[in-house]
Design a protein around this motif. Structure first.
Motif, short mmCIF file in Angstrom:
data_model
loop_
_atom_site.label_atom_id
_atom_site.label_comp_id
_atom_site.label_asym_id
_atom_site.label_seq_id
_atom_site.Cartn_x
_atom_site.Cartn_y
_atom_site.Cartn_z
N ARG A 163 37.60 11.80 -30.74
CA ARG A 163 37.66 11.66 -29.27
C ARG A 163 38.01 10.22 -28.88
O ARG A 163 38.76 10.00 -27.93
N ALA A 190 41.62 13.89 -23.08
CA ALA A 190 41.32 13.54 -24.47
C ALA A 190 40.36 14.57 -25.07
O ALA A 190 40.53 15.00 -26.22
N ASP A 191 39.35 14.98 -24.30
CA ASP A 191 38.39 15.96 -24.80
C ASP A 191 39.02 17.34 -24.98
O ASP A 191 38.66 18.09 -25.89
N PHE A 235 39.64 10.67 -20.12
CA PHE A 235 38.59 11.30 -20.92
C PHE A 235 38.69 12.83 -20.95
O PHE A 235 38.50 13.45 -21.99
N ARG A 265 41.15 9.20 -26.68
CA ARG A 265 40.95 8.47 -25.42
C ARG A 265 41.87 7.26 -25.35
O ARG A 265 42.38 6.92 -24.28
#
Lengths: 176, 110
Positions: free
Chosen positions: A33, A47-48, A44, A37
């Protein structure tokens, strides 16, 4: 690869053990992660989403994992490919690199002075230069690991880093 | 704007210690999205079932009937073709038996 990783991978492969896979996710989620990021420049949520896709893909392709590289490197490679493919798709559909445009328009985090300049300067690098610098300087990878993740020879990685740093140095010195 | 220091300032600026990101339910979310065990078993059964069916279908086309085999055994010239037929029959039977045992194993794995 650590003994824990190999044991957990064996349990996933032999008995399709979801608990073992959950443990693998827990061990590597922060690094994956974190890298995503940085690649998405602090987005965020995106990215998640990519990280989730990474682990699901890793689960499906676990039988293809060979001990040629560390499990973490294998995960980074999947994550990087997902990010790159998604970025390419968006650029093809929309016609512009929305991610880069958004980064230039509004940096996600309030950074002070030099850091903010660095973020702006990083956006002016080519994708391989930016990725090589991110992997080696900010995700803590060795040149060998970065070469494995980015599928480039070590020499090429070093060249991208050197060129990228030249550009960054020039940009940062000119802006002061 | 801040003036960059003169020594290895770019390296210092670029270097970042990767910070730990708290799991905060991320792993649980991943595990809940994994395909279920039963679904995987069904997929495996389906593949093995199709393989068994294909093996039996191939055997029924390739292999001679038992009456034909008997006739060939009586003629001396049919010896070679009979031995090939027998080998194919044994292979097809082995494939079918292994496929059936895999299905049996998979169904008891659940």
């Amino acid at each position: 690869m650590s003994a824990t990783d190999s044991e957990l991978i064996a349990r996933v492969l032999v008995s399709n053990d979801h608990h073992a896979f959950a443990e693998l996710v827990r061990l590597h989620q922060s690094a994956v992660r974190g890298m995503l990021r940085k690649l998405t420049n602090g987005d965020f949520a995106t990215a998640d989403d990519y990280a989730q896709e990474t682990f699901l893909k890793a689960y499906q392709k676990m039988s293809t994992f060979r001990n040629e590289s560390a499990f973490s490197t294998w995960l980074y490679r999947i994550a990087y490919n997902i990010w790159r493919d998604s970025r390419r798709r968006i650029t093809e559909v929309v016609g512009i690199d929305e991610e880069a445009a958004a980064r230039i328009a509004a940096p996600v985090e309030m950074e002070s002075g030099l850091k903010q300049d660095l973020t702006a300067a990083m956006d002016r690098l080519s994708e391989p230069e930016r990725s090589s610098i991110l992997m080696c300087y900010q995700s803590g990878m060795t040149h060998e690991e970065a070469s494995d993740v980015l599928r480039m020879p070590i020499g090429t990685i070093k060249t991208h880093i050197a060129r990228g740093k030249e550009k960054l140095r020039a940009f940062l010195q000119n802006s002061h | 704007m801040t003036t960059p220091p003169n020594n290895d300032w770019l390296d210092d600026l670029l270097k970042e210690e990767p910070e730990y990101i708290d799991d905060a339910g991320f792993s649980a979310k991943i595990v809940s999205a994994l395909p279920s065990h039963a679904k995987l078993l069904w997929r495996r059964r389906l593949i093995l079932g199709i393989a068994t069916f294909c093996a039996l279908l191939a055997a029924s086309f390739i292999l001679p009937s038992f009456s034909e085999l008997g006739q060939r055994l009586q003629s001396a010239t049919g010896y070679i073709s009979v031995s090939w037929s027998m080998a194919l029959m044994v292979l097809a039977l082995l494939a079918a038996v292994s496929a059936v045992s895999c299905i049996f194993y998979a169904s008891h794995e659940e």
